[in-house]
Design an enzyme around this catalytic site. Structure first.
Site, short mmCIF file in Angstrom:
data_model
loop_
_atom_site.label_atom_id
_atom_site.label_comp_id
_atom_site.label_asym_id
_atom_site.label_seq_id
_atom_site.Cartn_x
_atom_site.Cartn_y
_atom_site.Cartn_z
N HIS A 208 12.53 0.22 16.94
CA HIS A 208 12.02 0.69 18.23
C HIS A 208 13.10 1.40 19.04
O HIS A 208 14.29 1.11 18.90
CB HIS A 208 11.33 -0.43 19.04
CG HIS A 208 12.25 -1.45 19.64
ND1 HIS A 208 12.06 -2.81 19.48
CD2 HIS A 208 13.35 -1.35 20.44
CE1 HIS A 208 13.00 -3.46 20.14
NE2 HIS A 208 13.79 -2.59 20.73
N ASP B 199 13.49 1.77 30.47
CA ASP B 199 12.40 0.81 30.52
C ASP B 199 12.67 -0.34 31.48
O ASP B 199 13.79 -0.49 32.01
CB ASP B 199 12.09 0.27 29.11
CG ASP B 199 13.37 -0.04 28.32
OD1 ASP B 199 14.44 -0.19 28.92
OD2 ASP B 199 13.28 -0.14 27.09
N ASN C 268 13.46 -3.45 14.44
CA ASN C 268 12.26 -2.88 13.81
C ASN C 268 12.18 -1.37 14.02
O ASN C 268 11.14 -0.77 13.79
CB ASN C 268 11.00 -3.57 14.35
CG ASN C 268 10.81 -3.35 15.85
OD1 ASN C 268 11.63 -2.71 16.50
ND2 ASN C 268 9.74 -3.88 16.39
N GLU D 233 7.37 0.53 20.21
CA GLU D 233 7.32 -0.27 19.00
C GLU D 233 6.72 0.56 17.85
O GLU D 233 6.13 1.61 18.10
CB GLU D 233 6.44 -1.50 19.25
CG GLU D 233 6.90 -2.38 20.41
CD GLU D 233 8.10 -3.26 20.07
OE1 GLU D 233 8.74 -3.05 19.02
OE2 GLU D 233 8.41 -4.15 20.87
#
Ligand code: F6R
Length: 240
Positions: A137, A67, A135, A142
């Site tokens: 990801h 990314d 979380n 996400e």
């Protein structure tokens, strides 16, 4: 899913570097899917060390990164392009022409997403390295990202912006969008290596390994991949 629990961060880094070194030794033309973030820094140091000792060479290795932030100018110290050069590429014998990251400043971001997915389909990662967000990801996928997603633009969640703000002078400077490999692109890798350390990752690690396979925890999809190694320190493994 093979889970290895280590005493501490250093041992996690050493073991993870060994896994990547084995892939390189088995195929000098291997395609490494790479990640940024604080977790892999130690394992990149180990790879640099192995390269200096001539145990491995990156001469013919190709890389694809997960990314990149959208909108950071080229060379920005917080860009993932800079991170990769600073933490790995500038210290090993890799040809920079063989390294690939999504371009977060492309004029046409949709076209850039299509280009990157086409590249990934052509190259296919021999191994994909992943960190995990608190979380759950992976990449910048996400919670609620469809499992069949390919490279796409994301609006970062508040929790991710907060996690990342420690690397910026002020939270207002953290980009709010990123371009990321999709979950399908990650799952297409032949082998996947996940690293995590610290107690703030314990819940996400639990959900990835033992939770239900659900888009609420993107990393849980990895339970469906046939060749995944998870290397975590005992703090991140605390809930397993
Ligand atoms: C990095 C990436 C992210 C990180 C994750 C964990 O390229 O895609 O998914 O792996 O946010 O980051 P750290 O290692 O900083 O805790």
């Amino acid at each position: 899913m093979k889970v290895i629990v280590t005493e501490n961060y250093d041992e996690m880094s050493k073991k993870a570097a060994e896994v990547i070194a084995e892939v390189i030794k088995a195929d000098e033309n291997a395609v490494l899917g790479l990640a940024t973030g604080t977790t892999p820094i130690g394992l990149y140091k180990e790879l640099i060390d192995k390269c200096a000792k001539k145990e491995i060479s990156f001469k013919n290795i190709k890389t694809v990164n997960l990314d990149e932030y959208v909108g950071l100018p080229k060379g920005h110290v917080q860009s993932y392009d800079y991170f990769m050069k600073d933490n790995l590429f500038n210290h090993v014998d890799i040809d920079l022409a063989n390294t690939n990251l999504p371009n977060g400043i492309a004029a046409d971001l949709d076209a850039e997403c299509a280009r990157y997915t086409a590249l990934l389909n052509k190259m296919r990662q021999s191994i994909q390295l992943l960190g995990i967000g608190s979380n759950g990801h992976i990449g910048f996928n996400e919670p609620k990202t469809p499992f069949d997603s390919t490279t796409h633009i994301v609006n970062l969640t508040e929790s991710t912006i907060k996690d990342n703000s420690r690397l910026f002078d002020d939270i207002s400077e953290v980009p709010t969008k990123a371009i990321t490999m999709g979950i399908a692109n990650i799952m297409n890798a032949k082998k996947i290596l996940v690293v995590a350390n610290g107690e703030n990752k314990a819940k996400a690690v639990y959900n990835m390994v033992k939770g239900p396979v659900t888009e609420d925890c993107p990393a849980s999809v990895l339970q469906k991949h046939e060749d995944v190694i998870v290397i975590v320190d005992k703090k991140a493994a605390a809930l397993l």
